[in-house]
Write a protein that holds these residues in place. Structure first.
Motif, PDB file in Angstrom:
ATOM      1  N   LEU A  45       0.872  -1.163   0.000  1.00 54.75           N
ATOM      2  CA  LEU A  45       0.000   0.000   0.000  1.00 54.75           C
ATOM      3  C   LEU A  45       0.911   1.215   0.000  1.00 54.75           C
ATOM      4  O   LEU A  45       1.657   1.451   0.955  1.00 54.75           O
ATOM      5  CB  LEU A  45      -0.915   0.021   1.225  1.00 54.75           C
ATOM      6  CG  LEU A  45      -1.818   1.242   1.352  1.00 54.75           C
ATOM      7  CD1 LEU A  45      -2.772   1.345   0.161  1.00 54.75           C
ATOM      8  CD2 LEU A  45      -2.585   1.203   2.660  1.00 54.75           C
ATOM      9  N   ALA A  46       0.887   1.962  -1.094  1.00 55.43           N
ATOM     10  CA  ALA A  46       1.689   3.168  -1.217  1.00 55.43           C
ATOM     11  C   ALA A  46       0.803   4.366  -0.904  1.00 55.43           C
ATOM     12  O   ALA A  46      -0.369   4.402  -1.300  1.00 55.43           O
ATOM     13  CB  ALA A  46       2.257   3.283  -2.627  1.00 55.43           C
ATOM     14  N   ILE A  47       1.352   5.321  -0.194  1.00 60.02           N
ATOM     15  CA  ILE A  47       0.626   6.534   0.155  1.00 60.02           C
ATOM     16  C   ILE A  47       1.475   7.709  -0.295  1.00 60.02           C
ATOM     17  O   ILE A  47       2.638   7.836   0.110  1.00 60.02           O
ATOM     18  CB  ILE A  47       0.324   6.582   1.669  1.00 60.02           C
ATOM     19  CG1 ILE A  47      -0.532   5.375   2.046  1.00 60.02           C
ATOM     20  CG2 ILE A  47      -0.358   7.899   2.035  1.00 60.02           C
ATOM     21  CD1 ILE A  47      -0.764   5.205   3.525  1.00 60.02           C
ATOM     22  N   ALA A  48       0.890   8.545  -1.145  1.00 65.32           N
ATOM     23  CA  ALA A  48       1.640   9.652  -1.733  1.00 65.32           C
ATOM     24  C   ALA A  48       0.869  10.955  -1.582  1.00 65.32           C
ATOM     25  O   ALA A  48      -0.365  10.966  -1.612  1.00 65.32           O
ATOM     26  CB  ALA A  48       1.914   9.375  -3.206  1.00 65.32           C
ATOM     27  N   GLY A  49       1.605  12.018  -1.454  1.00 64.76           N
ATOM     28  CA  GLY A  49       1.015  13.338  -1.347  1.00 64.76           C
ATOM     29  C   GLY A  49       0.626  13.905  -2.696  1.00 64.76           C
ATOM     30  O   GLY A  49       1.073  13.439  -3.752  1.00 64.76           O
ATOM     31  N   THR A  50      -0.199  14.933  -2.641  1.00 63.29           N
ATOM     32  CA  THR A  50      -0.670  15.571  -3.869  1.00 63.29           C
ATOM     33  C   THR A  50       0.464  16.151  -4.698  1.00 63.29           C
ATOM     34  O   THR A  50       0.336  16.271  -5.920  1.00 63.29           O
ATOM     35  CB  THR A  50      -1.689  16.677  -3.538  1.00 63.29           C
ATOM     36  OG1 THR A  50      -1.095  17.591  -2.608  1.00 63.29           O
ATOM     37  CG2 THR A  50      -2.960  16.094  -2.952  1.00 63.29           C
TER      38      THR A  50
END
Length: 132
Positions: A45-50
């Motif tokens: 699960l990758a979580i990236a900012g805008t």
């Protein structure tokens, strides 16, 4: 081909990473302040900012705007996990429920409103399907 990961775009990476670390018990690996991954044996699960969106295509992804994808995690005991999530999760969509296909499932929303399903196979066919 090998399915590797799902990426969530968020306006608050630290908050979402902290939520998933607590919910899953999986520590995140941070690449930058805008990108972290929670790696499990079968997927990430990758979580990236805008701020990462323009690197791919400006305007192509919007945070907290998912209305069709459910992120799913296989857990050992969904009822026990439900108890452990009380206080962390503010929006349970349903309590643990046994589905017609043999999984006992708990559906909730993460802080960005994404649907998350924690499930445990309970029928012989479902158990066999997920035996690794």
């Amino acid at each position: 081909m090998d399915f590797v990961s799902i990426r969530i775009i968020t306006s608050n990476v630290a908050r979402l990473v902290e939520f998933y670390e607590k919910a899953t018990g999986v520590p995140a690996t941070w690449a930058t302040e805008d990108f972290a991954e929670l790696r499990t044996p079968s997927a990430t699960l990758a979580i990236a900012g805008t701020r990462t969106v323009p690197l791919f295509a400006p305007g192509s992804a919007h945070p907290a705007d998912n209305h069709s994808v459910i992120i799913e995690f296989l857990v050992d005991d969904v009822d026990r996990v439900h108890v452990n999530l009380t206080g962390l999760v503010s929006d349970f969509v349903n309590e643990p429920t046994t589905m017609p296909w043999g999984n006992r499932a708990l559906l909730f929303r993460d802080p960005d409103g994404n649907l998350v399903n924690f499930f445990t196979p309970v029928t012989p066919a479902a158990i066999e399907k997920f035996t690794r």
